[in-house]
Motif scaffolding. Structure first.
Motif, mmCIF file in Angstrom:
data_model
loop_
_atom_site.group_PDB
_atom_site.id
_atom_site.type_symbol
_atom_site.label_atom_id
_atom_site.label_comp_id
_atom_site.label_asym_id
_atom_site.label_seq_id
_atom_site.Cartn_x
_atom_site.Cartn_y
_atom_site.Cartn_z
ATOM 1 N N ALA A 1 -1.473 13.591 30.956
ATOM 2 C CA ALA A 1 -0.874 13.605 32.299
ATOM 3 C C ALA A 1 -1.245 14.885 33.035
ATOM 4 C CB ALA A 1 0.644 13.473 32.197
ATOM 5 N N ILE A 2 -1.261 16.002 32.323
ATOM 6 C CA ILE A 2 -1.657 17.277 32.931
ATOM 7 C C ILE A 2 -3.118 17.224 33.355
ATOM 8 C CG2 ILE A 2 -2.078 19.709 32.408
ATOM 9 C CD1 ILE A 2 0.433 19.604 30.625
ATOM 10 N N ARG A 3 -3.959 16.725 32.485
ATOM 11 C CA ARG A 3 -5.396 16.635 32.805
ATOM 12 C C ARG A 3 -5.631 15.774 34.045
ATOM 13 N NH1 ARG A 3 -9.421 15.953 34.912
ATOM 14 N NH2 ARG A 3 -11.496 15.495 34.061
ATOM 15 N N ASN A 4 -4.901 14.681 34.161
ATOM 16 C CA ASN A 4 -5.137 13.736 35.253
ATOM 17 C C ASN A 4 -4.754 14.283 36.624
ATOM 18 O OD1 ASN A 4 -6.162 11.844 33.474
ATOM 19 N ND2 ASN A 4 -4.205 10.766 33.230
ATOM 20 N N THR A 5 -3.936 15.325 36.664
ATOM 21 C CA THR A 5 -3.568 15.895 37.967
ATOM 22 C C THR A 5 -4.747 16.585 38.642
ATOM 23 O OG1 THR A 5 -2.939 18.074 37.076
ATOM 24 C CG2 THR A 5 -1.228 16.360 37.134
ATOM 25 N N GLU A 6 -5.608 17.199 37.875
ATOM 26 C CA GLU A 6 -6.685 18.072 38.364
ATOM 27 C C GLU A 6 -6.148 19.209 39.229
ATOM 28 O OE1 GLU A 6 -10.127 16.173 39.924
ATOM 29 O OE2 GLU A 6 -10.461 14.994 38.115
ATOM 30 N N LYS A 7 -4.879 19.560 39.012
ATOM 31 C CA LYS A 7 -4.234 20.617 39.807
ATOM 32 C C LYS A 7 -3.498 21.636 38.943
ATOM 33 C CE LYS A 7 -3.209 17.440 43.671
ATOM 34 N NZ LYS A 7 -3.604 16.173 43.011
ATOM 35 N N VAL A 8 -3.657 21.554 37.615
ATOM 36 C CA VAL A 8 -2.839 22.356 36.710
ATOM 37 C C VAL A 8 -3.712 23.241 35.828
ATOM 38 C CG1 VAL A 8 -1.268 22.255 34.727
ATOM 39 C CG2 VAL A 8 -0.920 20.713 36.663
ATOM 40 N N ASP A 9 -3.293 24.497 35.700
ATOM 41 C CA ASP A 9 -3.807 25.372 34.649
ATOM 42 C C ASP A 9 -2.786 25.351 33.519
ATOM 43 O OD1 ASP A 9 -5.846 25.930 36.372
ATOM 44 O OD2 ASP A 9 -5.537 28.095 36.394
ATOM 45 N N LEU A 10 -3.270 25.201 32.307
ATOM 46 C CA LEU A 10 -2.385 25.011 31.155
ATOM 47 C C LEU A 10 -2.481 26.178 30.191
ATOM 48 C CD1 LEU A 10 -0.631 23.204 29.215
ATOM 49 C CD2 LEU A 10 -2.810 22.339 28.313
ATOM 50 N N TRP A 11 -1.313 26.654 29.759
ATOM 51 C CA TRP A 11 -1.221 27.537 28.602
ATOM 52 C C TRP A 11 -0.448 26.787 27.531
ATOM 53 C CZ3 TRP A 11 -3.609 32.019 27.491
ATOM 54 C CH2 TRP A 11 -4.284 32.656 28.531
ATOM 55 N N LEU A 12 -1.082 26.601 26.396
ATOM 56 C CA LEU A 12 -0.507 25.782 25.322
ATOM 57 C C LEU A 12 -0.446 26.592 24.036
ATOM 58 C CD1 LEU A 12 0.297 23.142 23.818
ATOM 59 C CD2 LEU A 12 -2.159 22.626 23.655
ATOM 60 N N LEU A 13 0.747 26.726 23.495
ATOM 61 C CA LEU A 13 0.914 27.324 22.175
ATOM 62 C C LEU A 13 0.932 26.176 21.168
ATOM 63 C CD1 LEU A 13 1.378 30.228 20.986
ATOM 64 C CD2 LEU A 13 3.730 29.508 20.644
ATOM 65 N N PHE A 14 -0.182 25.995 20.491
ATOM 66 C CA PHE A 14 -0.303 24.858 19.570
ATOM 67 C C PHE A 14 0.187 25.281 18.186
ATOM 68 C CE2 PHE A 14 -2.271 21.979 16.584
ATOM 69 C CZ PHE A 14 -2.151 20.762 17.220
ATOM 70 N N PRO A 15 1.140 24.518 17.605
ATOM 71 C CA PRO A 15 1.717 24.895 16.311
ATOM 72 C C PRO A 15 0.802 24.490 15.151
ATOM 73 C CG PRO A 15 2.732 22.870 17.089
ATOM 74 C CD PRO A 15 1.763 23.309 18.173
ATOM 75 N N ILE A 16 -0.269 25.255 14.959
ATOM 76 C CA ILE A 16 -1.252 24.882 13.951
ATOM 77 C C ILE A 16 -0.653 24.914 12.549
ATOM 78 C CG2 ILE A 16 -2.124 27.237 13.701
ATOM 79 C CD1 ILE A 16 -4.236 23.987 13.628
ATOM 80 N N SER A 17 0.314 25.787 12.303
ATOM 81 C CA SER A 17 0.933 25.827 10.972
ATOM 82 C C SER A 17 1.698 24.535 10.685
ATOM 83 C CB SER A 17 1.865 27.031 10.839
ATOM 84 O OG SER A 17 2.903 26.986 11.789
ATOM 85 N N THR A 18 2.280 23.932 11.733
ATOM 86 C CA THR A 18 2.952 22.645 11.552
ATOM 87 C C THR A 18 1.947 21.564 11.191
ATOM 88 O OG1 THR A 18 4.722 23.213 13.097
ATOM 89 C CG2 THR A 18 4.342 20.874 12.699
ATOM 90 N N LEU A 19 0.806 21.546 11.896
ATOM 91 C CA LEU A 19 -0.225 20.552 11.590
ATOM 92 C C LEU A 19 -0.761 20.741 10.180
ATOM 93 C CD1 LEU A 19 -2.019 18.217 12.498
ATOM 94 C CD2 LEU A 19 -3.610 19.899 13.455
#
Length: 268
Positions: free
Chosen positions: A137-155
Motif C-alpha cells: 500500500a505504501i509503494r502504490n502511493t508513490e508519495k511516501v518515504d519509508l523508514w522500516l525497522l525490520f525485526p530480523i531476529s524474529t524472522l
C-alpha cells in the motif's frame, strides 16, 4: 542509533523540501509513548534503557522545520494516552492520535492520500505484526518515504536452522508476502551411514543470506531501497533499519540517494 538516524533524516528531508508546496505528513504506526522510558524491550527483553530517551514521536514533533500533519498510532491504551498527552504539549501542531491495528491504520492513510500530500512513514513493529500488504500500500502511493525497522531476529527465530516449521509458514508469508522464503533452506549433501545412503535434513542458510533475501525482496517492491543499517547488541543482530522510497521518478530517486549519503556521512 535508530532514533538518531531518523532524527537526522527528518531534519535533512524537511530542509530539502522547505520550498515545495506539498502537504507534509509524518506517520508513526507503532508510536509507543513518544519516549523510551527504561522498560524492557517487548520483543527480546534484551535492551534496557538507563536514561529516558526521546522517542520517534517526540523527535518528529521537535523537528526544526515542522510537518503540516502528524499521525501517531498504537494499539496499547497506555501508549495512546501518553501520545495524547504529548500532543497536548504541542498545541501549535496538528496531531492525530489513533488506536488501531497498524496495518489497517497505514493502509487507510495511504488510500486517503491526496495528490499534493507527501509523507514520511516510520514503521517500528514490536515483532511480526507488520504485513507485506501494508508495504504494498505504501509503494502504490508513490508519495511516501519509508523508514522500516525490520525485526530480523524474529524472522531468524521462526526460521530455525534445522528446517522450516510449517506452523510458522503463514506468519512468515504475512511478513514477506511470498512463499519463496523456503528458498532460504537447502538440502545437505548425501551421507553414508551403517545402513546405506541417506539424505540429511534441510538446513537454513546463514543469517547473511537471510538478510540478503529480505533486502532483495524489498528492492523488488520499492524503486529505491538503501543498504540497511544493522542494529546489533552484544554481537547479535536484532534489527535491520531500511530507508525506501515509493516514488519512481528520477528526481525522487536522486534526492533519495543524496539524503541517504548525507545521513551516512553525518553518522560517521
Amino acid at each position: 542509533m535508530k532514533l538518531d538516524t531518523l532524527e537526522k533524516y527528518l531534519d535533512i528531508y524537511t530542509t530539502a523540501m522547505k520550498n515545495q508546496k506539498f502537504n507534509f505528513h509524518y506517520v508513526d504506526a507503532f508510536a509507543g509513548t513518544g519516549q523510551r522510558d527504561g522498560e524492557d524491550d517487548p520483543t527480546h527483553s534484551l535492551i534496557k534503557e538507563i536514561e529516558t530517551l526521546k522517542g520517534s514521536a517526540t523527535r518528529a514533533l521537535e523537528c526544526k522545520k515542522p510537518f503540516d500533519h502528524y499521525h501517531f498510532n498504537d494499539t496499547n491504551p497506555h501508549h495512546v494516552k501518553a501520545l495524547r498527552e504529548l500532543a497536548a504539549q504541542h498545541p501549535d501542531k496538528k496531531v492525530n492520535v489513533t488506536q488501531e491495528d497498524a496495518n489497517v491504520f497505514v493502509q487507510h492513510f495511504c488510500h486517503d492520500m491526496r495528490p499534493m500530500d507527501r509523507a514520511i512513514v516510520f514503521l517500528d513493529p514490536y515483532s511480526s505484526e507488520l504485513e507485506w500488504s501494508t508495504l504494498k500500500a505504501i509503494r502504490n502511493t508513490e508519495k511516501v518515504d519509508l523508514w522500516l525497522l525490520f525485526p530480523i531476529s524474529t524472522l531468524l527465530r521462526i526460521t530455525p536452522r534445522n528446517g522450516p516449521r510449517d506452523e510458522w509458514g503463514s506468519a512468515i508469508e504475512r511478513m514477506l508476502g511470498t512463499s519463496d522464503w523456503r528458498e532460504l533452506y537447502e538440502e545437505q549433501p548425501l551421507t553414508m551411514d551403517l545402513f546405506g545412503e541417506h539424505r540429511e535434513e534441510v538446513r537454513r542458510q546463514d543469517y547473511k543470506k537471510v538478510v540478503d533475501f529480505v533486502t532483495t525482496h524489498l528492492r523488488r517492491l520499492f524503486p529505491f531501497v538503501d543498504d540497511p543499517f544493522h542494529l546489533d547488541q552484544r554481537g547479535r543482530l536484532l534489527f535491520l533499519l531500511y530507508f525506501g522510497v515509493s516514488n519512481s521518478s528520477p528526481a525522487a530517486q536522486g534526492l533519495a540517494r543524496n539524503l541517504s549519503a548525507a545521513i551516512r556521512k553525518s553518522l560517521k
